[in-house]
Design a protein around this motif. Structure first.
Motif, PDB file in Angstrom:
ATOM      1  N   ASP A 176       0.820  -1.207   0.000  1.00 22.85           N
ATOM      2  CA  ASP A 176       0.000   0.000   0.000  1.00 22.85           C
ATOM      3  C   ASP A 176       0.858   1.261   0.000  1.00 22.85           C
ATOM      4  O   ASP A 176       0.476   2.275  -0.599  1.00 22.85           O
ATOM      5  CB  ASP A 176      -0.944  -0.007   1.200  1.00 22.85           C
ATOM      6  CG  ASP A 176      -2.083  -0.992   1.002  1.00 22.85           C
ATOM      7  OD1 ASP A 176      -2.654  -1.026  -0.102  1.00 22.85           O
ATOM      8  OD2 ASP A 176      -2.392  -1.745   1.945  1.00 22.85           O
ATOM      9  N   ILE A 177       1.999   1.224   0.678  1.00 23.54           N
ATOM     10  CA  ILE A 177       2.899   2.380   0.648  1.00 23.54           C
ATOM     11  C   ILE A 177       3.430   2.590  -0.760  1.00 23.54           C
ATOM     12  O   ILE A 177       3.443   3.726  -1.277  1.00 23.54           O
ATOM     13  CB  ILE A 177       4.053   2.195   1.652  1.00 23.54           C
ATOM     14  CG1 ILE A 177       3.522   2.281   3.085  1.00 23.54           C
ATOM     15  CG2 ILE A 177       5.140   3.243   1.427  1.00 23.54           C
ATOM     16  CD1 ILE A 177       4.553   1.965   4.148  1.00 23.54           C
ATOM     17  N   VAL A 178       3.860   1.529  -1.410  1.00 24.02           N
ATOM     18  CA  VAL A 178       4.383   1.628  -2.778  1.00 24.02           C
ATOM     19  C   VAL A 178       3.303   2.153  -3.716  1.00 24.02           C
ATOM     20  O   VAL A 178       3.556   3.038  -4.551  1.00 24.02           O
ATOM     21  CB  VAL A 178       4.911   0.265  -3.262  1.00 24.02           C
ATOM     22  CG1 VAL A 178       5.183   0.290  -4.764  1.00 24.02           C
ATOM     23  CG2 VAL A 178       6.176  -0.105  -2.503  1.00 24.02           C
ATOM     24  N   ALA A 179       2.091   1.619  -3.599  1.00 21.59           N
ATOM     25  CA  ALA A 179       1.005   2.059  -4.469  1.00 21.59           C
ATOM     26  C   ALA A 179       0.699   3.540  -4.269  1.00 21.59           C
ATOM     27  O   ALA A 179       0.483   4.283  -5.247  1.00 21.59           O
ATOM     28  CB  ALA A 179      -0.240   1.218  -4.211  1.00 21.59           C
ATOM     29  N   ALA A 180       0.682   3.991  -3.012  1.00 19.64           N
ATOM     30  CA  ALA A 180       0.367   5.391  -2.737  1.00 19.64           C
ATOM     31  C   ALA A 180       1.475   6.315  -3.227  1.00 19.64           C
ATOM     32  O   ALA A 180       1.203   7.403  -3.775  1.00 19.64           O
ATOM     33  CB  ALA A 180       0.133   5.589  -1.241  1.00 19.64           C
ATOM     34  N   VAL A 181       2.733   5.916  -3.034  1.00 18.01           N
ATOM     35  CA  VAL A 181       3.848   6.744  -3.511  1.00 18.01           C
ATOM     36  C   VAL A 181       3.822   6.843  -5.030  1.00 18.01           C
ATOM     37  O   VAL A 181       3.951   7.941  -5.602  1.00 18.01           O
ATOM     38  CB  VAL A 181       5.193   6.178  -3.024  1.00 18.01           C
ATOM     39  CG1 VAL A 181       6.349   6.854  -3.769  1.00 18.01           C
ATOM     40  CG2 VAL A 181       5.349   6.376  -1.529  1.00 18.01           C
ATOM     41  N   ASN A 182       3.642   5.738  -5.710  1.00 22.87           N
ATOM     42  CA  ASN A 182       3.640   5.771  -7.174  1.00 22.87           C
ATOM     43  C   ASN A 182       2.440   6.539  -7.719  1.00 22.87           C
ATOM     44  O   ASN A 182       2.545   7.215  -8.749  1.00 22.87           O
ATOM     45  CB  ASN A 182       3.696   4.360  -7.735  1.00 22.87           C
ATOM     46  CG  ASN A 182       5.113   3.839  -7.814  1.00 22.87           C
ATOM     47  OD1 ASN A 182       6.069   4.616  -7.927  1.00 22.87           O
ATOM     48  ND2 ASN A 182       5.276   2.527  -7.741  1.00 22.87           N
ATOM     49  N   HIS A 183       1.303   6.449  -7.055  1.00 23.03           N
ATOM     50  CA  HIS A 183       0.171   7.284  -7.446  1.00 23.03           C
ATOM     51  C   HIS A 183       0.528   8.764  -7.344  1.00 23.03           C
ATOM     52  O   HIS A 183       0.227   9.553  -8.255  1.00 23.03           O
ATOM     53  CB  HIS A 183      -1.037   6.992  -6.548  1.00 23.03           C
ATOM     54  CG  HIS A 183      -2.156   7.963  -6.724  1.00 23.03           C
ATOM     55  ND1 HIS A 183      -3.097   7.854  -7.732  1.00 23.03           N
ATOM     56  CD2 HIS A 183      -2.478   9.097  -6.030  1.00 23.03           C
ATOM     57  CE1 HIS A 183      -3.948   8.856  -7.649  1.00 23.03           C
ATOM     58  NE2 HIS A 183      -3.604   9.612  -6.624  1.00 23.03           N
ATOM     59  N   ALA A 184       1.183   9.131  -6.236  1.00 23.28           N
ATOM     60  CA  ALA A 184       1.557  10.530  -6.038  1.00 23.28           C
ATOM     61  C   ALA A 184       2.585  10.981  -7.065  1.00 23.28           C
ATOM     62  O   ALA A 184       2.520  12.118  -7.568  1.00 23.28           O
ATOM     63  CB  ALA A 184       2.093  10.729  -4.622  1.00 23.28           C
ATOM     64  N   LEU A 185       3.528  10.118  -7.390  1.00 18.87           N
ATOM     65  CA  LEU A 185       4.539  10.476  -8.391  1.00 18.87           C
ATOM     66  C   LEU A 185       3.901  10.692  -9.757  1.00 18.87           C
ATOM     67  O   LEU A 185       4.176  11.692 -10.439  1.00 18.87           O
ATOM     68  CB  LEU A 185       5.606   9.381  -8.460  1.00 18.87           C
ATOM     69  CG  LEU A 185       6.507   9.223  -7.237  1.00 18.87           C
ATOM     70  CD1 LEU A 185       7.446   8.032  -7.416  1.00 18.87           C
ATOM     71  CD2 LEU A 185       7.316  10.497  -6.980  1.00 18.87           C
ATOM     72  N   VAL A 186       3.052   9.777 -10.171  1.00 19.02           N
ATOM     73  CA  VAL A 186       2.396   9.903 -11.477  1.00 19.02           C
ATOM     74  C   VAL A 186       1.477  11.123 -11.502  1.00 19.02           C
ATOM     75  O   VAL A 186       1.435  11.865 -12.502  1.00 19.02           O
ATOM     76  CB  VAL A 186       1.613   8.620 -11.806  1.00 19.02           C
ATOM     77  CG1 VAL A 186       0.758   8.801 -13.064  1.00 19.02           C
ATOM     78  CG2 VAL A 186       2.569   7.443 -11.991  1.00 19.02           C
ATOM     79  N   ALA A 187       0.757  11.371 -10.416  1.00 18.51           N
ATOM     80  CA  ALA A 187      -0.163  12.507 -10.351  1.00 18.51           C
ATOM     81  C   ALA A 187       0.554  13.847 -10.436  1.00 18.51           C
ATOM     82  O   ALA A 187      -0.042  14.857 -10.828  1.00 18.51           O
ATOM     83  CB  ALA A 187      -0.988  12.435  -9.076  1.00 18.51           C
ATOM     84  N   THR A 188       1.821  13.857 -10.070  1.00 17.59           N
ATOM     85  CA  THR A 188       2.603  15.102 -10.129  1.00 17.59           C
ATOM     86  C   THR A 188       3.571  15.113 -11.313  1.00 17.59           C
ATOM     87  O   THR A 188       4.528  15.881 -11.331  1.00 17.59           O
ATOM     88  CB  THR A 188       3.380  15.317  -8.818  1.00 17.59           C
ATOM     89  OG1 THR A 188       4.190  14.166  -8.543  1.00 17.59           O
ATOM     90  CG2 THR A 188       2.417  15.556  -7.657  1.00 17.59           C
ATOM     91  N   GLY A 189       3.315  14.244 -12.305  1.00 20.85           N
ATOM     92  CA  GLY A 189       4.089  14.259 -13.542  1.00 20.85           C
ATOM     93  C   GLY A 189       5.430  13.584 -13.469  1.00 20.85           C
ATOM     94  O   GLY A 189       6.309  13.841 -14.296  1.00 20.85           O
ATOM     95  N   ARG A 190       5.600  12.659 -12.541  1.00 19.49           N
ATOM     96  CA  ARG A 190       6.867  11.950 -12.384  1.00 19.49           C
ATOM     97  C   ARG A 190       6.691  10.477 -12.725  1.00 19.49           C
ATOM     98  O   ARG A 190       5.576   9.948 -12.713  1.00 19.49           O
ATOM     99  CB  ARG A 190       7.391  12.110 -10.951  1.00 19.49           C
ATOM    100  CG  ARG A 190       7.717  13.549 -10.569  1.00 19.49           C
ATOM    101  CD  ARG A 190       8.077  13.665  -9.097  1.00 19.49           C
ATOM    102  NE  ARG A 190       8.595  14.991  -8.771  1.00 19.49           N
ATOM    103  CZ  ARG A 190       7.816  16.014  -8.439  1.00 19.49           C
ATOM    104  NH1 ARG A 190       6.501  15.862  -8.359  1.00 19.49           N
ATOM    105  NH2 ARG A 190       8.364  17.187  -8.158  1.00 19.49           N
TER     106      ARG A 190
END
Length: 231
Positions: free
Chosen positions: A21-35
């Protein structure tokens, strides 16, 4: 040696395996901010010092950068909506909580660097919030582990001396926090830190799993009883 009256658990890597869940949330945040998203094995190396530090490391930003705020916001929003998609109990954790809860003279608490919003979401989803006398999460006090402030805050709330508390965790942050607060420390393998990292932190006891915790606490409690009967 005084009988421990409070057992304080770290959360991620100690009571729960929350890597997914931590990995999923971090990657969601990265993609949502253009990373670009990161491999899970990279992200888990950044866990342990709170959500802001985690997001800053994943986004390759200084923790003090204002740009971290956007990443952190997306991380927290997603995590609050997906607290248990992949999270599971660590080996022996659920059974140990049930067993210790039956001891009327032992208070169970949580002390975590995980933010309050995600801590509450996870504990509620697991249905175990009522098992803990008190919970201190990231942001509840000015400092975070390894600073002793969160553990000292718990001690003050419960009205106990820190030397009657036991901190159980999977990271050097937990061990250092306990040492600086004047509490005993128990490290547990299988979480985010390696065995060498935990040994370097010099805990009072090192366990393979939480299933071994009962015997340690029993020995400490029995030793205190025997000492108190010596004339």
């Amino acid at each position: 040696m005084l009988t421990p009256t409070v057992v304080v658990f770290d959360l991620d890597g100690t009571l729960i395996d929350s890597r997914g869940d931590i990995v999923a949330a971090v990657n969601h945040a990265l993609v949502a901010t253009g990373r670009a998203p990161l491999p899970g094995q990279v992200i888990v190396r950044y866990v342990g010092d709170g959500a802001r530090a985690l997001c800053a490391r994943a986004a390759r930003l200084p923790e003090t950068s204002e740009s971290v705020e956007d990443v952190l916001r997306h991380f927290l929003d997603y995590y609050a909506r997906h607290p248990l998609d992949f999270t599971r109990w660590m080996p022996g954790a659920q059974e140990m909580l049930e067993r210790l809860s039956d001891l009327g003279d032992l208070a169970l608490c949580v002390c975590t660097n995980k933010p309050r919003s995600t801590t509450d979401a996870v504990l509620a989803a697991l249905g175990v919030g009522a098992r803990f006398r008190a919970v201190v999460a990231g942001g509840d006090v000015a400092a975070k582990k390894p600073d002793p402030a969160p553990l000292l805050h718990l001690a003050a709330r419960l009205g106990v001396q820190p030397h009657k508390m036991v901190m159980v965790g999977d990271g050097p942050q937990d061990i250092e926090c306990a040492r600086r607060a004047g509490a005993r420390s128990i490290a547990v393998l299988g979480g985010f830190a390696s065995q060498d990292e935990l040994l370097d932190a010099r805990p009072d006891v090192l366990l393979r799993t939480l299933g071994e915790l009962w015997d340690v606490l029993r020995r400490w409690r029995d030793a205190t009883v025997r000492l108190s009967t010596v004339r």
